[in-house]
Design an enzyme around this catalytic site. Sequence first.
Site, PDB file in Angstrom:
ATOM      1  N   HIS A  89      56.707  56.911  34.247  1.00 45.22           N
ATOM      2  CA  HIS A  89      57.488  56.601  33.047  1.00 45.22           C
ATOM      3  C   HIS A  89      57.339  55.127  32.639  1.00 45.22           C
ATOM      4  CE1 HIS A  89      60.677  56.639  30.118  1.00 45.22           C
ATOM      5  NE2 HIS A  89      61.280  55.652  30.768  1.00 45.22           N
TER       6      HIS A  89
ATOM      7  N   HIS B 225      59.431  54.037  23.857  1.00 42.63           N
ATOM      8  CA  HIS B 225      59.648  55.345  24.474  1.00 42.63           C
ATOM      9  C   HIS B 225      59.124  56.521  23.652  1.00 42.63           C
ATOM     10  CE1 HIS B 225      61.869  53.125  27.422  1.00 42.63           C
ATOM     11  NE2 HIS B 225      62.254  54.220  28.065  1.00 42.63           N
TER      12      HIS B 225
ATOM     13  N   LYS C  34      74.579  57.213  32.094  1.00 44.34           N
ATOM     14  CA  LYS C  34      73.902  58.457  31.686  1.00 44.34           C
ATOM     15  C   LYS C  34      73.524  59.216  32.945  1.00 44.34           C
ATOM     16  CE  LYS C  34      71.807  57.197  27.255  1.00 44.34           C
ATOM     17  NZ  LYS C  34      70.540  57.154  26.481  1.00 44.34           N
TER      18      LYS C  34
ATOM     19  N   GLU D 200      60.329  48.091  32.688  1.00 48.31           N
ATOM     20  CA  GLU D 200      61.665  48.226  32.102  1.00 48.31           C
ATOM     21  C   GLU D 200      62.405  46.871  32.082  1.00 48.31           C
ATOM     22  OE1 GLU D 200      62.828  50.763  30.451  1.00 48.31           O
ATOM     23  OE2 GLU D 200      61.908  52.599  31.212  1.00 48.31           O
TER      24      GLU D 200
ATOM     25  N   ASN E  29      65.275  52.174  23.802  1.00 44.67           N
ATOM     26  CA  ASN E  29      64.128  53.087  23.818  1.00 44.67           C
ATOM     27  C   ASN E  29      62.862  52.480  23.229  1.00 44.67           C
ATOM     28  OD1 ASN E  29      65.353  55.393  25.041  1.00 44.67           O
ATOM     29  ND2 ASN E  29      66.517  55.677  23.157  1.00 44.67           N
TER      30      ASN E  29
ATOM     31  N   ARG F 126      85.890  68.314  37.283  1.00 46.91           N
ATOM     32  CA  ARG F 126      85.817  67.631  35.980  1.00 46.91           C
ATOM     33  C   ARG F 126      85.688  66.116  36.073  1.00 46.91           C
ATOM     34  NH1 ARG F 126      89.792  71.519  35.086  1.00 46.91           N
ATOM     35  NH2 ARG F 126      88.943  73.331  33.999  1.00 46.91           N
TER      36      ARG F 126
ATOM     37  N   HIS G  18      56.842  58.747  25.682  1.00 43.04           N
ATOM     38  CA  HIS G  18      57.094  60.161  25.980  1.00 43.04           C
ATOM     39  C   HIS G  18      55.908  61.020  25.582  1.00 43.04           C
ATOM     40  CE1 HIS G  18      61.706  59.460  26.010  1.00 43.04           C
ATOM     41  NE2 HIS G  18      61.203  59.403  27.225  1.00 43.04           N
TER      42      HIS G  18
ATOM     43  N   LYS H 299      71.461  44.873  29.755  1.00 39.53           N
ATOM     44  CA  LYS H 299      71.820  46.279  29.543  1.00 39.53           C
ATOM     45  C   LYS H 299      73.335  46.461  29.580  1.00 39.53           C
ATOM     46  CE  LYS H 299      71.052  51.077  30.601  1.00 39.53           C
ATOM     47  NZ  LYS H 299      70.330  52.152  31.306  1.00 39.53           N
TER      48      LYS H 299
ATOM     49  N   GLU I 296      75.758  55.532  22.791  1.00 44.09           N
ATOM     50  CA  GLU I 296      74.553  55.470  21.960  1.00 44.09           C
ATOM     51  C   GLU I 296      74.772  55.966  20.533  1.00 44.09           C
ATOM     52  OE1 GLU I 296      70.958  56.243  24.159  1.00 44.09           O
ATOM     53  OE2 GLU I 296      69.854  56.689  22.337  1.00 44.09           O
TER      54      GLU I 296
ATOM     55  N   ARG J 223      72.505  50.970  21.391  1.00 44.99           N
ATOM     56  CA  ARG J 223      71.935  51.417  22.662  1.00 44.99           C
ATOM     57  C   ARG J 223      70.580  52.098  22.467  1.00 44.99           C
ATOM     58  NH1 ARG J 223      75.045  54.237  27.903  1.00 44.99           N
ATOM     59  NH2 ARG J 223      73.178  54.284  29.194  1.00 44.99           N
TER      60      ARG J 223
HETATM   61  P1  NAD Z   1      62.300  58.440  41.517  1.00 48.50           P
HETATM   62  O1  NAD Z   1      63.735  58.541  41.709  1.00 48.50           O
HETATM   63  O2  NAD Z   1      61.499  59.698  41.493  1.00 48.50           O
HETATM   64  O3  NAD Z   1      61.680  57.477  42.636  1.00 48.50           O
HETATM   65  C1  NAD Z   1      60.301  57.218  42.646  1.00 48.50           C
HETATM   66  C2  NAD Z   1      59.689  57.502  44.020  1.00 48.50           C
HETATM   67  O4  NAD Z   1      59.998  56.438  44.901  1.00 48.50           O
HETATM   68  C3  NAD Z   1      60.202  58.752  44.681  1.00 48.50           C
HETATM   69  O5  NAD Z   1      59.147  59.378  45.351  1.00 48.50           O
HETATM   70  C4  NAD Z   1      61.226  58.220  45.665  1.00 48.50           C
HETATM   71  O6  NAD Z   1      61.450  59.079  46.748  1.00 48.50           O
HETATM   72  C5  NAD Z   1      60.579  56.947  46.091  1.00 48.50           C
HETATM   73  N1  NAD Z   1      61.485  55.903  46.571  1.00 48.50           N
HETATM   74  C6  NAD Z   1      62.657  55.552  46.032  1.00 48.50           C
HETATM   75  N2  NAD Z   1      63.139  54.473  46.628  1.00 48.50           N
HETATM   76  C7  NAD Z   1      62.268  54.136  47.587  1.00 48.50           C
HETATM   77  C8  NAD Z   1      62.214  53.096  48.549  1.00 48.50           C
HETATM   78  N3  NAD Z   1      63.138  52.119  48.577  1.00 48.50           N
HETATM   79  N4  NAD Z   1      61.180  53.072  49.406  1.00 48.50           N
HETATM   80  C9  NAD Z   1      60.210  54.012  49.320  1.00 48.50           C
HETATM   81  N5  NAD Z   1      60.184  55.001  48.433  1.00 48.50           N
HETATM   82  C10 NAD Z   1      61.207  55.062  47.574  1.00 48.50           C
HETATM   83  O7  NAD Z   1      61.920  57.663  40.174  1.00 48.50           O
HETATM   84  P2  NAD Z   1      62.636  56.478  39.387  1.00 48.50           P
HETATM   85  O8  NAD Z   1      61.546  55.822  38.629  1.00 48.50           O
HETATM   86  O9  NAD Z   1      63.499  55.661  40.262  1.00 48.50           O
HETATM   87  O10 NAD Z   1      63.592  57.253  38.374  1.00 48.50           O
HETATM   88  C11 NAD Z   1      63.086  58.138  37.402  1.00 48.50           C
HETATM   89  C12 NAD Z   1      64.209  59.045  36.943  1.00 48.50           C
HETATM   90  O11 NAD Z   1      65.233  58.242  36.378  1.00 48.50           O
HETATM   91  C13 NAD Z   1      63.826  60.055  35.877  1.00 48.50           C
HETATM   92  O12 NAD Z   1      64.349  61.308  36.238  1.00 48.50           O
HETATM   93  C14 NAD Z   1      64.493  59.541  34.624  1.00 48.50           C
HETATM   94  O13 NAD Z   1      64.874  60.584  33.745  1.00 48.50           O
HETATM   95  C15 NAD Z   1      65.688  58.827  35.172  1.00 48.50           C
HETATM   96  N6  NAD Z   1      66.192  57.745  34.329  1.00 48.50           N
HETATM   97  C16 NAD Z   1      67.508  57.747  34.002  1.00 48.50           C
HETATM   98  C17 NAD Z   1      68.047  56.740  33.245  1.00 48.50           C
HETATM   99  C18 NAD Z   1      69.508  56.720  32.960  1.00 48.50           C
HETATM  100  O14 NAD Z   1      69.964  55.892  32.153  1.00 48.50           O
HETATM  101  N7  NAD Z   1      70.282  57.557  33.584  1.00 48.50           N
HETATM  102  C19 NAD Z   1      67.227  55.696  32.787  1.00 48.50           C
HETATM  103  C20 NAD Z   1      65.891  55.710  33.142  1.00 48.50           C
HETATM  104  C21 NAD Z   1      65.380  56.735  33.911  1.00 48.50           C
HETATM  105 MG    MG Z   2      62.965  54.330  30.195  1.00 50.97          MG
END
Ligand code: NAD
Ligand code: MG
Length: 372
Positions: free
Chosen positions: A275, A258, A153, A195, A255, A131, A262, A237, A247, A251
Amino acid sequence: HENPMSQITPASTSRRIDVELGSRRYPVWIGPGLMSDTATWRETIRGRHVLVFSNRTIAPLYLPKIEAGLSGLSWDSYVMDDGEAYKTFANIEQALGALARMGATRDACVIALGGGVVGDMAGFTAACWMRGIDFIQMPTTLLAMVDSSVGGKTGVNLPAGKNLVGAFHQPRAVFADTDSLATLPAREYRAGLAEVVKGAAIGDPVFFSWLEDHAEALAARDPAPLIEAIARKVAYKAGVVARDETEQGERALLNLGHSFGHALETAGHYQTWLHGEAVAIGMVLAAQLSEQLGMADAADTGRLRRLLLQLGLPVAPGALAPAETLLQLMRLDKKNLAGKLRLILWDGIGRARLVPGVDEAAVLGVLQAAIN
Ligand code: NAD
Ligand code: MG
């Protein structure tokens, strides 16, 4: 006596921003060499058990950097396949199984070593085990540093949709080692910059002007302005999260772009745009719509477009799908209320707001104009 190298050690160049959540307040460290600066992050680990959650691309590059800091602890790693397609319950279950195998107790800690996919899943794993146990974010993408690692999140995808299941679970600390960005592919880097621009566009016009002045340096990954940009976006942020953790209001402004974004991601089956790229296009569309609705000046749209272009980001959807299809997808957005489009629009740079009951004909007009 002083080590001459201390001038360039993380202690002297790193930035610290706190997310002010009372007793759950936590620091976000940003700077070079933080992974190897084991003294800084090791003290945030309270118990004996640690699970490092990473993926097959990142683990070979960066797991060795943190291994020294884990000595003396009972630790294991869970290394998932690389990609959004693997953000599944099956992988959460595997990671929980790894915690069970090591006999992890309530004081165990999960370390998220990777981008947003790894961070969301590692955080959700930590939220579920007994938990809720500690977790630490070590983001390795620019997007994860400026967005997903901060704010708590966490979640996982279902076949029915992205991030449909999750929990609010704040990390104990975030360590954004900017050296890790050296290996990040250029497109992923630029998607993260979108972003950064978003934060400035929503609520920080001074930061927006600063980004305009430093666009070229940021596009070239110049370390000093890059650290400054990350720190300012994180500070922005962190403030929003501290005021509205779950949110209920403000918050949602994060978006901006977005709803359009999306729709673009879905229309391209998540193959066409990353994204951040979809958000860049979506922000321009939101600015154009704001202009149409008489909320903002064309000059603001122009500044936003120019900045995104300078950062190497796309600013128009192309012939991805007909405007009607995109509008149809926007009708499915979670933010909509009582069957009416509800969008984040702006009154100009740094002044975003949530607008209910947006006229669909105006949205369609903006989409059509952008596609042609
Ligand atoms: P990702 O985690 O898929 O990383 C992008 C690519 O880069 C992957 O292939 C990864 O293996 C590679 N990579 C990562 N670090 C690297 C490095 N230092 N060197 C070489 N390659 C590297 O994508 P992302 O854009 O980081 O994250 C997207 C995800 O984040 C989505 O699932 C989205 O839903 C989530 N997200 C969450 C929040 C939140 O508030 N929790 C906010 C925005 C996005
Ligand atoms: Mg985003």
